[in-house]
Design an enzyme around this catalytic site. Sequence first.
Site, PDB file in Angstrom:
ATOM      1  N   GLY A  94      39.947  53.459  25.371  1.00  8.09           N
ATOM      2  CA  GLY A  94      38.957  54.530  25.215  1.00  8.09           C
ATOM      3  C   GLY A  94      39.453  55.865  25.752  1.00  8.09           C
ATOM      4  N   ARG A  95      40.510  55.799  26.558  1.00 12.50           N
ATOM      5  CA  ARG A  95      41.042  57.052  27.116  1.00 12.50           C
ATOM      6  C   ARG A  95      42.536  56.965  27.392  1.00 12.50           C
ATOM      7  NH1 ARG A  95      39.013  57.157  33.321  1.00 12.50           N
ATOM      8  NH2 ARG A  95      38.955  54.930  33.695  1.00 12.50           N
ATOM      9  N   LYS A 111      46.946  58.365  30.168  1.00 14.96           N
ATOM     10  CA  LYS A 111      45.590  57.905  30.451  1.00 14.96           C
ATOM     11  C   LYS A 111      44.740  59.112  30.843  1.00 14.96           C
ATOM     12  CE  LYS A 111      43.029  54.625  33.352  1.00 14.96           C
ATOM     13  NZ  LYS A 111      43.160  53.519  34.318  1.00 14.96           N
ATOM     14  N   ASP A 254      39.739  42.243  29.925  1.00 15.53           N
ATOM     15  CA  ASP A 254      40.424  43.384  29.306  1.00 15.53           C
ATOM     16  C   ASP A 254      41.335  44.100  30.300  1.00 15.53           C
ATOM     17  OD1 ASP A 254      37.636  43.956  30.206  1.00 15.53           O
ATOM     18  OD2 ASP A 254      38.288  46.033  29.982  1.00 15.53           O
ATOM     19  N   ASP A 264      45.394  48.411  35.323  1.00 20.51           N
ATOM     20  CA  ASP A 264      44.117  49.140  35.376  1.00 20.51           C
ATOM     21  C   ASP A 264      43.559  49.243  36.798  1.00 20.51           C
ATOM     22  OD1 ASP A 264      44.329  49.657  32.732  1.00 20.51           O
ATOM     23  OD2 ASP A 264      42.391  48.813  32.169  1.00 20.51           O
TER      24      ASP A 264
HETATM   25  P1  AMP Z   1      37.887  50.094  32.768  1.00 18.64           P
HETATM   26  O1  AMP Z   1      36.687  49.643  33.527  1.00 18.64           O
HETATM   27  O2  AMP Z   1      38.488  51.375  33.271  1.00 18.64           O
HETATM   28  O3  AMP Z   1      38.890  49.024  32.608  1.00 18.64           O
HETATM   29  O4  AMP Z   1      37.368  50.478  31.285  1.00 18.64           O
HETATM   30  C1  AMP Z   1      36.660  49.606  30.460  1.00 18.64           C
HETATM   31  C2  AMP Z   1      36.613  50.185  29.073  1.00 18.64           C
HETATM   32  O5  AMP Z   1      35.949  51.456  29.088  1.00 18.64           O
HETATM   33  C3  AMP Z   1      37.945  50.435  28.410  1.00 18.64           C
HETATM   34  O6  AMP Z   1      37.794  50.206  27.039  1.00 18.64           O
HETATM   35  C4  AMP Z   1      38.197  51.895  28.704  1.00 18.64           C
HETATM   36  O7  AMP Z   1      39.068  52.490  27.783  1.00 18.64           O
HETATM   37  C5  AMP Z   1      36.800  52.459  28.577  1.00 18.64           C
HETATM   38  N1  AMP Z   1      36.605  53.685  29.356  1.00 18.64           N
HETATM   39  C6  AMP Z   1      36.552  53.808  30.711  1.00 18.64           C
HETATM   40  N2  AMP Z   1      36.345  55.090  31.056  1.00 18.64           N
HETATM   41  C7  AMP Z   1      36.277  55.807  29.912  1.00 18.64           C
HETATM   42  C8  AMP Z   1      36.077  57.190  29.595  1.00 18.64           C
HETATM   43  N3  AMP Z   1      35.896  58.095  30.545  1.00 18.64           N
HETATM   44  N4  AMP Z   1      36.067  57.547  28.297  1.00 18.64           N
HETATM   45  C9  AMP Z   1      36.242  56.645  27.336  1.00 18.64           C
HETATM   46  N5  AMP Z   1      36.429  55.331  27.551  1.00 18.64           N
HETATM   47  C10 AMP Z   1      36.443  54.913  28.814  1.00 18.64           C
HETATM   48 MG    MG Z   2      40.458  48.691  31.737  1.00 18.59          MG
END
Ligand code: AMP
Ligand code: MG
Length: 490
Positions: A94-95, A111, A254, A264
């Site tokens: 997502g980023r 990222k 994930d 992550d």
């Molecule tokens: P994480 O908890 O960081 O592993 O993220 C879980 C999911 O949310 C993943 O698909 C990330 O890419 C997405 N994600 C987290 N933060 C953001 C953000 N600020 N914008 C877009 N997607 C995000």
């Molecule tokens: Mg993640």
Amino acid sequence: MTAQIHGITIHPTKYSTLGCAFQTPVQPQALPVPYWVCRNAALAREIGLNDEWLSNQELLETLTGNHVPTGLQPTASVYSGHQFGQWAGQLGDGRALSLGQFENGIEFQLKGAGRTPYSRGGDGRAVLRSSIREFLCSEAMHGLGIATTRALCVTGSDAPVYRETLESAAVVTRTSPSFIRFGQFEHFSHNNMHAELKQLADFVVDNFYPECRDSANYAGNPYAALLEAVSLRTAEMVAKWQAVGFCHGVMNTDNMSILGLTLDYGPFQFLDAFNPDHICNHTDSLGRYAYNKQPNVAYWNLFCLGQALLPIIEDQELALAALEPYKTAFPNALMTQMRTKLGFANPSEAFEGDRALVETIQKLLAQDKVDYTLFWRNLSEVMNGKSVDLVRDMFIDRAAFDAWMLQYSELLRQQIRRLEPYLMLKNNPKYVLRNYLGEQAIRQAKLKDFSEVETLLKLLQAPYEEYPNCERFAGLPPDWAADIEISCSS
Ligand code: AMP
Ligand code: MG
């Protein structure tokens, strides 16, 4: 097609050859007036960047996502996953966007460089705070000898990013042989895309686990062999987390690397006082990812991976059999780590009394809330000739500590195992990235003073060494450290 970045050749990632079911082309979104926050000279050298990169404006723009070198097509990968024990459906980068790979096959991602088709309402950004934490922690883990993705640099911009409060944007350039997660397998399996599932599994076997192709184990089934191989790497990784007192904080499927790399970095924490039930993620109210739950959660995640692989393993008994070795590999790997911390020669060999020795000290450390890192470092100093009081004074129940010390020296006296005290100083770190150390560096970085980040990077990349005038990074945390709350927000 290849591209040049600052004189080094960049190739499309191997992963990009898998095709459009696996990723989507994306463009980064520019950030105004970027600046360097921190750079990893050691990793840069490994990649082949010469030292001039530190002042190269074009590279700064490229690694912030403001400029894509001709010949590169950035992509975002699709994956799904289980989050906090629940099926979360499609997630994806997502980023993060992949830019390419270096000559040595190492891929790199930006990222925080903007939205992708997988942003799901998120802004595609990362804030300075969490980017510095990821940068420092991945290098700290590498310095500790724990398998991890790595970080080349962080760039910042004063562009506002809204979290609980107003923060500023940053981009981490991170590197890894692959960023494939358990969640990719779950994605194709859940969507009944079995051809893609097989294509992905073949890709991972051929590129990263070639020994699984011809394995005689599991009736010659390469996917069952892969499941076992991933389980063993994961067991090794989590054993090292436990031994060093690392809590990941968000062990969703994930966030689990198919290569057994720590991946992550979010609300992670190194333990201060030893507390087996410690929950580092403020959002994790049920403590699913508490420190002492990590080994079982890893197994639960591997089970999800096994389920995802079932359509190509084609035999439930084989899949279950491939998960079995984790149950012995993890405790064995953990005990090897603990025997290493205790300084025993031939640490991979078990001996009578070793488990009791470890369990007793863990109980005492928890009971007296003793600082985990300092205990092991001080014990190493004591075994290298310093006064036993250095470690004895850390306990409230001195009699219990004395009894444990007797147990320890009795094992040594009986010559059940030889001690290698010098190695204790090479295996019990002096410096770990405590939350408060990161917090202090972040506070200064917000004022555009990046010197503390730089100092921490130096200490954490070689955390067993001694550095002049750096004792303040190796002491007990201040009282305010207990009030730091780290959530998933990043
Ligand atoms: P994480 O908890 O960081 O592993 O993220 C879980 C999911 O949310 C993943 O698909 C990330 O890419 C997405 N994600 C987290 N933060 C953001 C953000 N600020 N914008 C877009 N997607 C995000
Ligand atoms: Mg993640």
